[in-house]
Enzyme design. Structure first.
Site, short mmCIF file in Angstrom:
data_model
loop_
_atom_site.label_atom_id
_atom_site.label_comp_id
_atom_site.label_asym_id
_atom_site.label_seq_id
_atom_site.Cartn_x
_atom_site.Cartn_y
_atom_site.Cartn_z
N ASP A 546 32.27 18.47 -9.69
CA ASP A 546 32.75 18.09 -11.03
C ASP A 546 31.98 16.84 -11.44
OD1 ASP A 546 34.13 17.10 -13.21
OD2 ASP A 546 36.12 17.56 -12.41
N HIS A 547 31.10 17.02 -12.39
CA HIS A 547 30.23 15.89 -12.75
C HIS A 547 30.98 14.79 -13.50
CE1 HIS A 547 26.57 13.83 -12.86
NE2 HIS A 547 25.77 14.74 -13.36
#
Ligand code: CAO
Length: 574
Positions: A546-547
């Protein structure tokens, strides 16, 4: 001869709030603004307020940015005023609260000069302004332009609302036209005498409006010169329509065949070429709702008279966005239904509960999480040699050790040294929660669908115990014997398709976890070592993350550590 006066417009008395946030700058440098026009919108934890321009002029500089915290006396912008100031211009305009907690006359006494003009430019008499007091003005239904009765179709204000001169108080409709009753002055609504649906005739009481009354004391001591705050001592350059309760309201024909003289519309029209937020014709309540919903009011179409936006317009706009048809930039386009039977024989089966749940989770994660997938290969040649040496012991103990057990240990160790991956974002996106435990989910392919049992405290378990638990949980998943608590609390997920095949895939993060490791089937590849190509067993790995929570550097370090451990499992002892 007219002179130019530069003035600093400052944050006025905030009615008790120590600091407020600038949430909207409604003007730009170079804009010509009228007196009382909203220049900045600020918000405390209790209310939002429009700060009106204290005088007509040209904006020459803006000293704040949206998002800045400001307090009373902070400079907001520079204003260049043509001509000389009059008494009312030198008075600080009270901010117009969208949702004032209370209309407190005592607070109004605190009003301070907002405009700090160069004193040399002011006439002595212009600086002398006495304390304001308040008076109640009764707003009644004006001349209805021929109609005997009209129906009240919208109450545009509530008791306690602070409104500006010209703001609509009620919307009325006859069988021929709809009309808005504009406020004759700026002030606070202290009572409403009508309800939606009422039938109204000329002279009927509509509302009580508390207005500010200023006693202007000139140096010549004309103490009897009492004016309301909304009535300037000298005419203002761009006066807003200020009908009294006895004046006819502006009518807007329902079929709009006859053009009507409408000062408000004219004012909007005149400003149409200046694309600014203030071009939007909406009251404080609608503006507040728009800010809450994050809607740009200039995109909302009005269904009301003279382009005034009502709350319903805003709700309809949001409703349309949510259920938007298959348009680019709208909501997610729906996949149209297809009758497959027209192409051949089909069998339709209902989706299992588990399948539907998995589908919903995948969709939610796919839509919410900005995914990035990073790839690498681990040289597990030595690990495989070591694993083979354990074959007899595996048979004796009746425990099968596959590469997955080592993967779990490698991931647990990397999670401990890379906390960014052992974390979850809070649901409101305001904080990140670092877990002090290492529980790892393991994707299991079962006849009923995908299940993810969670192995607890992987960092504290040895390979034998871990292998036993992997087998036990995988069997339970395949026979649908997992208990709910055995599928909860995961920090990270490992999804191994190594026993099935494939060279790589991009797994979807199992939210609210922030990372997932995909494992594919090991391949023997030529690797250049010691000046020659040698066959090595390479394990393809793909790490999705999850950036929002993890950056590329974190991911690079995390993956490199896993690869290093798998290449030499003695590292687990370090
Ligand atoms: N490369 C090559 N062979 C591998 C391997 C890899 N990466 N990983 C495992 N293997 C081998 C094992 O060593 C075993 O071989 P032997 O029988 O000769 O010892 C064989 O593949 C089968 O292993 P397994 O599947 O029984 O056991 P596992 O420990 O490898 O995996 C589990 C356990 C539960 C992860 C697996 O059974 C499973 O369900 N995998 C599917 C996960 C999945 O569906 N992911 C997708 C999720 S998104 O839709």
């Amino acid at each position: 001869m007219s002179t130019l006066t530069k003035q600093t417009v400052k944050v006025p008395d905030l009615g008790g709030a120590a600091e407020v946030e600038v949430i909207e700058i409604s003007v730009a440098v170079g804009d010509e603004v009228a007196v009382d026009e909203s220049i900045v919108v600020v918000e405390s934890d209790k209310a939002s307020m429009d700060i009106p321009c204290p005088a007509a002029g040209k904006i020459t500089a803006i000293s704040v940015v949206e998002g800045a915290m400001v307090k009373e006396g902070d400079a907001l912008l520079e204003l260049e005023i043509k001509g000389e100031l009059n008494a009312s211009d030198s008075v600080l305009k009270e901010p117009v609260e969208d949702n004032p907690v209370a209309a407190n006359p005592a607070e109004q006494q605190k009003i301070e000069p907002l405009v700090q003009a160069d004193q040399a430019e002011l006439e002595p008499s212009q600086a002398d302004v006495a304390a304001p007091t308040t008076a109640i003005e009764l707003v009644t239904v004006p001349d209805l332009g021929g109609a005997d009765k009209v129906e009240l179709i919208e109450l545009m204000v509530g008791v306690g609302d602070r409104i500006e001169e010209g703001d609509g108080i009620v919307l009325m409709e006859s069988d021929k036209a709809s009309m808005e009753l504009p406020s004759p002055a700026s002030g606070v609504i202290t009572a409403l005498h009508v309800n939606e649906g009422d039938s109204l005739a000329e002279g009927d009481k509509v509302a009580d409006l508390e207005v500010m009354v200023l006693a202007v004391t000139a140096a010549t001591d004309t103490a009897d010169a009492v004016k309301t705050a909304t009535t300037p001592a000298t005419p203002k350059p761009a006066p807003k329509p200020a009908p009294t309760s006895s004046q006819a309201v502006a009518f807007s024909s329902v079929n709009a065949e006859t053009p009507q003289v409408n000062p408000i519309k004219d004012e909007l029209q005149a400003g149409a070429d200046r694309r600014r937020k203030t071009d939007v014709y909406a009251g404080p309540a609608v503006r507040k709702l728009a800010r809450k919903l994050g809607v740009d009011l200039s995109r909302v179409k009005s269904s009301g008279p003279r382009g005034r936006l009502a709350k319903d317009d805003l709700h309809n706009y949001v409703k349309n966005l949510v259920s938007a048809p298959d348009t680019i930039g709208g909501a997610i386009p729906k996949i149209p239904p297809v009758d497959f039977s027209q192409f051949g024989e089909t069998v339709t089966e209902p989706l299992s509960k588990l399948h539907k749940l998995t589908a919903a989770n995948m969709h939610r994660s796919w839509l919410n999480v900005p995914h990035v997938t990073q790839f690498d290969e681990a040289d597990i040649t030595e690990l495989e040699v070591f694993r083979q040496t354990l074959k007899d012991e595996m048979a004796r103990r009746e425990v099968k050790i596959t590469p997955v057990s080592f993967l779990m240990k490698a991931v647990a160790s990397a999670l401990e040294s890379n906390p960014a991956f052992n974390a979850s974002l809070s649901a409101d996106g305001e904080s990140i929660i670092y877990k002090q435990y290492v529980h790892i989910g393991m994707a299991v392919d079962t006849p009923a669908g995908l299940m993810v049992p969670v192995i607890r405290d992987v960092n504290k378990k040895g390979i034998w115990a871990l292998s036993e638990e992997i087998r036990m949980l995988a069997d339970k998943a395949k026979t649908r014997k997992l208990k709910p608590n055995e599928m909860q609390g995961g920090c990270f997920t490992v999804s191994s398709l190594g026993g099935i095949g494939g060279t790589g895939f991009t797994p979807i993060v199992n939210t609210p976890e922030v990372g997932i490791l995909g494992v594919s089937k090991l391949m023997i590849k030529p690797v250049f070592q010691g000046g020659e190509f040698v066959p090595r067993k390479m394990l393809p790995l793909s790490l999705s993350y999850d950036h929002r929570a993890v950056n590329g550097g974190d991911a690079g370090r995390f993956m490199t550590e896993i690869v290093a451990i798998l290449a030499d499992v003695r590292r687990l002892l370090l």
